[in-house]
Design a protein around this motif. Structure first.
Motif, PDB file in Angstrom:
ATOM      1  N   ASN A  34      88.185  89.866 -44.961  1.00  0.00           N
ATOM      2  CA  ASN A  34      88.247  91.041 -44.089  1.00  0.00           C
ATOM      3  C   ASN A  34      87.888  92.286 -44.882  1.00  0.00           C
ATOM      4  N   PRO A  35      87.329  93.256 -44.181  1.00  0.00           N
ATOM      5  CA  PRO A  35      87.064  94.529 -44.859  1.00  0.00           C
ATOM      6  C   PRO A  35      88.384  95.195 -45.237  1.00  0.00           C
ATOM      7  N   CYS A  36      88.322  96.059 -46.190  1.00  0.00           N
ATOM      8  CA  CYS A  36      89.522  96.829 -46.589  1.00  0.00           C
ATOM      9  C   CYS A  36      89.115  98.240 -46.963  1.00  0.00           C
ATOM     10  N   MET A  37      90.115  99.168 -46.797  1.00  0.00           N
ATOM     11  CA  MET A  37      89.892 100.574 -47.136  1.00  0.00           C
ATOM     12  C   MET A  37      91.251 101.199 -47.453  1.00  0.00           C
ATOM     13  N   VAL A  38      91.231 102.464 -47.850  1.00  0.00           N
ATOM     14  CA  VAL A  38      92.499 103.130 -48.222  1.00  0.00           C
ATOM     15  C   VAL A  38      93.403 103.233 -46.999  1.00  0.00           C
ATOM     16  N   LYS A  39      94.692 103.398 -47.302  1.00  0.00           N
ATOM     17  CA  LYS A  39      95.689 103.373 -46.218  1.00  0.00           C
ATOM     18  C   LYS A  39      95.655 104.613 -45.336  1.00  0.00           C
ATOM     19  N   SER A  40      95.257 105.803 -45.867  1.00  0.00           N
ATOM     20  CA  SER A  40      95.318 107.026 -45.046  1.00  0.00           C
ATOM     21  C   SER A  40      94.198 107.961 -45.432  1.00  0.00           C
ATOM     22  N   PHE A  41      93.862 108.767 -44.413  1.00  0.00           N
ATOM     23  CA  PHE A  41      92.846 109.783 -44.610  1.00  0.00           C
ATOM     24  C   PHE A  41      93.362 111.081 -44.003  1.00  0.00           C
ATOM     25  N   VAL A  42      93.061 112.216 -44.640  1.00  0.00           N
ATOM     26  CA  VAL A  42      93.417 113.538 -44.137  1.00  0.00           C
ATOM     27  C   VAL A  42      92.142 114.354 -44.079  1.00  0.00           C
ATOM     28  N   GLY A  43      91.954 115.001 -42.888  1.00  0.00           N
ATOM     29  CA  GLY A  43      90.745 115.772 -42.738  1.00  0.00           C
ATOM     30  C   GLY A  43      90.961 117.028 -41.946  1.00  0.00           C
ATOM     31  N   THR A  44      89.976 117.928 -42.002  1.00  0.00           N
ATOM     32  CA  THR A  44      90.001 119.180 -41.242  1.00  0.00           C
ATOM     33  C   THR A  44      88.671 119.344 -40.544  1.00  0.00           C
ATOM     34  N   ILE A  45      88.744 120.116 -39.448  1.00  0.00           N
ATOM     35  CA  ILE A  45      87.535 120.460 -38.726  1.00  0.00           C
ATOM     36  C   ILE A  45      87.673 121.891 -38.241  1.00  0.00           C
ATOM     37  N   SER A  46      86.694 122.713 -38.489  1.00  0.00           N
ATOM     38  CA  SER A  46      86.736 124.108 -38.061  1.00  0.00           C
ATOM     39  C   SER A  46      86.394 124.208 -36.586  1.00  0.00           C
ATOM     40  N   GLU A  47      86.882 125.358 -36.003  1.00  0.00           N
ATOM     41  CA  GLU A  47      86.640 125.552 -34.588  1.00  0.00           C
ATOM     42  C   GLU A  47      85.145 125.704 -34.280  1.00  0.00           C
ATOM     43  N   ASN A  48      84.331 126.012 -35.300  1.00  0.00           N
ATOM     44  CA  ASN A  48      82.886 126.170 -35.075  1.00  0.00           C
ATOM     45  C   ASN A  48      82.068 125.058 -35.740  1.00  0.00           C
ATOM     46  N   SER A  49      82.674 123.901 -36.026  1.00  0.00           N
ATOM     47  CA  SER A  49      81.998 122.772 -36.676  1.00  0.00           C
ATOM     48  C   SER A  49      82.250 121.508 -35.881  1.00  0.00           C
ATOM     49  N   ASN A  50      81.325 120.479 -36.076  1.00  0.00           N
ATOM     50  CA  ASN A  50      81.494 119.202 -35.390  1.00  0.00           C
ATOM     51  C   ASN A  50      81.718 118.048 -36.347  1.00  0.00           C
ATOM     52  N   VAL A  51      81.870 118.330 -37.638  1.00  0.00           N
ATOM     53  CA  VAL A  51      82.076 117.289 -38.642  1.00  0.00           C
ATOM     54  C   VAL A  51      83.455 117.473 -39.268  1.00  0.00           C
ATOM     55  N   VAL A  52      84.132 116.345 -39.401  1.00  0.00           N
ATOM     56  CA  VAL A  52      85.449 116.346 -40.019  1.00  0.00           C
ATOM     57  C   VAL A  52      85.270 116.155 -41.512  1.00  0.00           C
ATOM     58  N   VAL A  53      85.879 117.056 -42.251  1.00  0.00           N
ATOM     59  CA  VAL A  53      85.833 116.961 -43.711  1.00  0.00           C
ATOM     60  C   VAL A  53      87.104 116.263 -44.170  1.00  0.00           C
ATOM     61  N   LEU A  54      86.877 115.069 -44.827  1.00  0.00           N
ATOM     62  CA  LEU A  54      88.019 114.286 -45.282  1.00  0.00           C
ATOM     63  C   LEU A  54      88.342 114.592 -46.735  1.00  0.00           C
ATOM     64  N   ASP A  55      89.601 114.362 -47.076  1.00  0.00           N
ATOM     65  CA  ASP A  55      90.011 114.571 -48.469  1.00  0.00           C
ATOM     66  C   ASP A  55      89.471 113.481 -49.393  1.00  0.00           C
ATOM     67  N   SER A  56      89.120 112.305 -48.842  1.00  0.00           N
ATOM     68  CA  SER A  56      88.496 111.205 -49.594  1.00  0.00           C
ATOM     69  C   SER A  56      87.418 110.580 -48.711  1.00  0.00           C
ATOM     70  N   PRO A  57      86.335 110.039 -49.300  1.00  0.00           N
ATOM     71  CA  PRO A  57      85.236 109.481 -48.492  1.00  0.00           C
ATOM     72  C   PRO A  57      85.709 108.331 -47.630  1.00  0.00           C
ATOM     73  N   LEU A  58      85.083 108.235 -46.495  1.00  0.00           N
ATOM     74  CA  LEU A  58      85.391 107.127 -45.586  1.00  0.00           C
ATOM     75  C   LEU A  58      84.534 105.934 -46.016  1.00  0.00           C
ATOM     76  N   VAL A  59      85.124 104.986 -46.754  1.00  0.00           N
ATOM     77  CA  VAL A  59      84.414 103.834 -47.308  1.00  0.00           C
ATOM     78  C   VAL A  59      85.254 102.591 -47.062  1.00  0.00           C
ATOM     79  N   ALA A  60      84.567 101.494 -46.672  1.00  0.00           N
ATOM     80  CA  ALA A  60      85.218 100.189 -46.534  1.00  0.00           C
ATOM     81  C   ALA A  60      84.405  99.164 -47.322  1.00  0.00           C
ATOM     82  N   ILE A  61      85.032  98.189 -47.968  1.00  0.00           N
ATOM     83  CA  ILE A  61      84.356  97.157 -48.763  1.00  0.00           C
ATOM     84  C   ILE A  61      84.756  95.798 -48.226  1.00  0.00           C
TER      85      ILE A  61
END
Length: 1007
Positions: A34-61
């Motif tokens: 099965n794929p695996c990835m980190v347990k949690s992600f934290v991100g922010t998105i500005s009121e004038n943006s459409n992309v969520v900036v995460l504190d760590s990259p969204l990667v699965a192996i």
């Protein structure tokens, strides 16, 4: 190109692994991880943006890489409830081989607004590419990772300006605005969600009123100086709000309306005087008006309470009520005569008690002068060293005969005065029966403790081993029982006991049983206000307060209706509608709201102010006493409003108080008049029943500067005393009241006293006058009595008002022996003998000769016939006759004076302390001349030692002429004395002047 080549090679590898026997290899064997990835992600998105900036990259192996099953083909978003298509986010795959992805808004999704939602909490799963796709394009043998949490915060960019929810702020006031006092609070808001951009950091005022007003960061507008309005005026200012980033709001308007002060409250309510002689009821609110200082249409309901407070005037009794004794007051409420023993001493008994000097153990309670003045017996106990032992023989005998385990009632009025330094847990004894000596057993007791009333009755006649109720405990008040009057009624039908406090029955919260008390022959002691400890020979558990009307009702249970009638307050508040007749006692009893409290309250509720005014005008103050207690009564009116929810305000109506001044009543002058001098023969006083007071009259006039001739209405008496005070030589006569049926019909009682009678009961003056006229007198010792003095005195309201002391003197006429002529031998006077006789007459030794002796005329004739012998004899005879006549006149005048003094006595004046001026003249009663027999018991017949046969004989006829001449002189003296005495005879009624001080006989006439 490389990607496609890689996928093709993977597919070839898949087919190479096909079993040569014709079967496919299991997909799990090809995609085993099965794929695996980190347990949690934290991100922010500005009121004038459409992309969520995460504190760590969204990667699965995936360990199956680099084969096709090890590639990441998909990321999915989940909520707590599972996958949701309503989420604004989606995840795009950046590289399937590295498993990287990107979280962004869905296509067509508007930018997020933190004012709507500040954050999102989601879950992510990664999915590999499986072993291939079926004919429908679905991935075969796909595996997914575990869920990883995702928290996305929306970042504010201050895209909102502050704004006011209320653009027009209005405030109206009628009171002066003090500096710094908050006037109005304006509020602005900012829809930005961050602290920097979403909070209001400042308000700014501008406009004409900005120089007198100030506003703080919370939007509270205050005044910088005192603002007052003589007339209507406005203060208008504008205000803007700024957030912490400096963005401004649109201006809002603040309008302050200054009005001249409006007096909220009642008007048209004035103080007034209550004049007892004019009416029994007066209107309190003649023209009431209420200023609300708000539209009356906004008022839904008005509640009003009108309360009369009589405590300041009647702190003694709680309200104005009649001050008759318990027995007299009870006869007004119940026609059935019952045996009642009053335990508290009368005024006269209290005076005797205070005169005792051998009070070894306790001081008597206090009886205040102002209490006595109103005819009320209220005794005050200090709780330290005051107690009252029942020593009156008659009362003590009634208590000795009382069976404590029988049927009887005990009633009294009680006022508890607790020392502020002490608690209510102290035992305070009201009435106690205990052993007189040796032992300290309490046979019977009534006491208070911790606002409880306790009754103790020890059975002394039951079996020794049987338990019986011995103590009953009742609660008086839950909170505080101090400084209050309580009317107590204990109905005892052993083994049951019932308590009524102020007319309401109370249930005992505790009944304690005990074994019977062993009987003893030793005497007991009854004490009021403390408990006697016979073993220690001292008092304990002293009562602190006031006691009144303490009485035992023998043989029956007292009815509440009777006791309520006895305690009926004579003043209060009632409704009296227009057209009603003058308030009488009957209507008063129907409307009286409280019988025992000094506060009387009437409640009015209405939806209309006009109805309220009409109801107030029907309230009257009444006082049905003929002689009400003067002083100030307060009337308070409390008002509460209920307004519409949309009303800008609901006015507070302050309480209003007015006063009723009850003027002093016209004190009655009760006067007894009639004949003050009567005489009867001795035989009549011995054998006949003499009507001494058959012409007595009783009338009452008002004083205190009222109109002349004003008569006090509805006046009653409650006692008249008829006493024999002097002249009986210790042998008192007997009094009776004829026509005894009149006494019974009028509810009066005749009591026999040692030296007279007392007529008791509440009745009109006319009834007492008729009864007194039927009183007869007889004395079996009349032979030894010359003059007897009687005194009649009447009183009202238990001695509050009393009459003059009417005095009558009875003269007993005794029979006198008649003069019997003495036998004197005839003699011939000689010159020497006559000279000696005349010399003796000069010194008063000569007495009148009895009838039958020779007259002076004959003597004078003999002298003339012997003139030739000597002319000196003639001159001497004439002188002797003149001297004899003078001596006779002197004797007659002396006897008349003695009779006059015996027939006419002086009326003794009333007590000097009353400062009354009693004017009396002797009333001379005509006595027939034939009734005055000459008393010759003391006559002395002196014979001349020189008398011999040579003396001149005086014939009987000669002496008779001398006696006639003496009698004529005596008649002239008596007639002249009677004429002068009659011309001076004037009757003055004896009037007792009522003052604030007490005469010596004040207590005597009260009991």
């Amino acid at each position: 190109m490389l990607q496609k080549t890689y996928e093709l090679l993977t597919l070839v590898f898949f087919f190479v692994n096909i079993n040569v026997s014709g079967h496919y290899v299991n997909s799990k064997d090809l995609n085993s991880h099965n794929p695996c990835m980190v347990k949690s992600f934290v991100g922010t998105i500005s009121e004038n943006s459409n992309v969520v900036v995460l504190d760590s990259p969204l990667v699965a192996i995936d360990k199956d890489a680099p084969a096709l099953p090890g590639l990441i083909c998909q990321y999915r978003l989940h909520t707590n409830k599972g996958e949701s298509s309503e989420l604004p986010f989606t995840i795009a795959i950046i590289d399937r081989r590295s498993g990287t992805g990107e979280i962004r808004l869905k296509d067509g999704q508007k930018f997020l607004d933190c004012a709507q939602q500040k954050s999102y909490t989601l879950y992510i799963t990664a999915h590999d590419c499986g072993v291939g796709n079926d004919k429908d394009g679905n991935i075969i043998g796909q595996r997914n990772s575990r869920k990883s949490s995702l928290h996305i915060s929306v970042v504010d960019i201050n895209n909102h300006d502050p704004y006011f929810k209320i653009l027009n702020n209005y405030f109206e006031t009628e009171e002066p605005i003090l500096p710094g006092k908050p006037i109005i609070n304006v509020v602005a808001v900012d829809d930005d969600c961050s602290q920097n951009y979403g909070e209001i950091c400042k308000y700014v005022l501008f406009g004409d009123g900005a120089d007198v007003l100030n506003i703080d960061k919370n939007g509270v507008v205050t005044s910088m100086k005192l603002l007052k309005a003589v007339k209507e005026s406005w203060i208008n200012v504008s205000v803007i709000a700024l957030d912490c980033d400096g963005h401004k709001s649109s201006p809002a308007l603040v309008s302050i309306k200054m009005l001249p002060p409006c007096a909220v409250g009642w008007s048209g309510i004035n103080e007034f005087d209550f004049i007892p002689s004019e009416t029994h009821a007066v209107q309190i609110f003649s023209n009431p008006a209420l200023n609300l200082c708000m539209p009356s249409d906004d008022v839904v309901r008005v509640d009003i309470s009108v309360r009369l407070d009589t405590g300041s005037v009647n702190a003694i009794t709680g309200c104005d009520r009649d001050t008759y004794t318990i027995k007299d007051a009870r006869r007004l409420c119940d026609t059935e005569e019952k045996e009642i023993t009053e335990l508290l001493p009368s005024f006269y008994q209290y005076k005797q008690l205070m005169e005792k000097t051998d009070l070894d153990f306790a001081l008597p309670p206090t009886l205040r002068r102002d209490v006595i003045e109103h005819g009320v017996r209220i005794y005050e106990f200090n709780g330290i060293d005051q107690a009252l032992e029942i020593s009156n023989d008659e009362v003590y005998d009634d208590l000795i005969k009382l069976n404590l385990t029988s049927i009887y009632s005990i009633s009294f009025r009680m006022f508890i005065s607790q020392d502020p330094n002490e608690t209510n847990k102290k035992k305070s004894t009201i009435l106690c029966k205990s052993d007189k000596s040796s032992l300290s057993r309490h046979h019977f007791s009534i006491y208070t403790k911790n606002c409880h009333l306790v009754l103790l009755i020890r059975n002394e006649h039951g079996p020794k081993r049987s338990l019986n109720p011995a103590e009953w405990h009742w609660k008086l008040d839950d909170n505080d029982c101090n400084e209050k009057w309580y009317r107590i009624l204990l109905n005892i039908d052993f083994p049951n006991a019932t308590l009524l406090v102020n007319g309401k029955e109370h249930s005992p919260f505790l009944i304690a049983d005990d074994y019977p008390l062993q009987g003893t022959q030793k005497p007991s002691k009854w004490v009021i206000g403390a408990a006697w400890e016979g073993r220690l020979m001292e008092y304990s558990h002293h009562f602190n307060g006031k006691l009144s009307d303490l009485a035992i009702h023998h043989g029956s249970l007292e009815q509440l209706e009777i006791l309520t009638c006895v305690d009926q307050c004579k003043e209060g508040l009632i409704y009296q509608h227009h057209g009603d007749e003058e308030t009488d006692d009957r209507s008063i009893k129907q409307h009286t709201s409280q019988l025992h409290d000094s506060n009387f309250t009437l409640m009015i509720t209405s939806n209309s102010l006009n109805d309220i005014f009409s109801d107030l005008q029907t309230i009257v103050y009444y006082n049905s006493r003929t002689f009400p207690t003067p002083g100030i009564r307060s009337v308070s009116i409390e008002t509460s409003l209920k307004c519409l929810p949309t009303a800008p305000k609901c006015s507070y109506i302050p309480p209003r108080e007015t006063y009723i001044k009850v003027l002093p009543p016209s004190d009655p002058v009760i006067t007894l008049s009639g004949s003050q001098l009567k005489s009867f023969p001795e035989s009549d006083v011995l054998s006949r029943e003499l009507y001494l007071f058959d012409d007595i009259k009783i009338f009452s006039e008002a004083k205190n500067n009222l109109k002349q001739g004003d008569i006090v209405q509805e006046q009653n008496l409650d006692r008249c005393l008829v006493l024999e005070v002097e002249g009986g030589n210790g042998s008192w006569g007997k009094f009776k009241a004829k026509k005894r049926n009149r006494l019974v019909q009028n509810g009066l009682i005749l009591e026999k006293l040692k030296n007279g009678i007392a007529i008791r009961g509440i009745q009109k003056l006319e009834v007492y006058e008729q009864i007194l006229r039927t009183v007869v007198y007889q004395n079996q010792q009349a032979k030894t009595i010359n003059d007897v003095i009687f005194i009649i005195s009447c009183s009202e309201l238990n001695g509050r008002y009393h009459s003059n002391q009417f005095q009558l003197t009875l003269t007993v006429l005794h029979p006198s022996p008649q003069l019997i002529p003495a036998e004197i031998p005839p003699f011939q006077p000689r010159k020497e003998a006559l000279s000696v006789a005349l010399m003796a007459s000069d010194i008063g030794a000569v007495r009148l000769k009895p009838a039958g002796a020779e007259t002076p005329d004959n003597i004078d004739g003999n002298f003339m016939t012997n003139a030739e012998g000597s002319s000196h004899y003639t001159t001497t005879t004439v002188s002797a006759i003149i001297i004899a006549v003078c001596v006779a006149c002197l004797l007659i005048l002396t006897v008349a004076a003695i009779l006059y003094v015996r027939l006419h006595g002086y009326v003794t004046g009333i007590d000097e302390e009353e400062e009354d001026i009693v004017m009396n003249e002797h009333v001379v009663k005509e006595v027939q001349e034939e009734e005055l027999d000459w008393d010759d018991s003391d006559m002395i017949i002196t014979s001349n030692p020189m008398e011999n046969e040579d003396f001149i004989d005086v014939s009987e006829s000669d002496f008779s002429e001398i006696e006639d001449e003496i009698a004529s002189q005596s008649s002239y003296c008596d007639n002249e004395l009677q004429r002068q005495s009659t011309s001076r005879t004037t009757k003055y009624p004896i009037v007792a002047k009522r003052s604030g001080r007490f005469p010596d006989n004040f207590y005597e006439w009260k009991e």
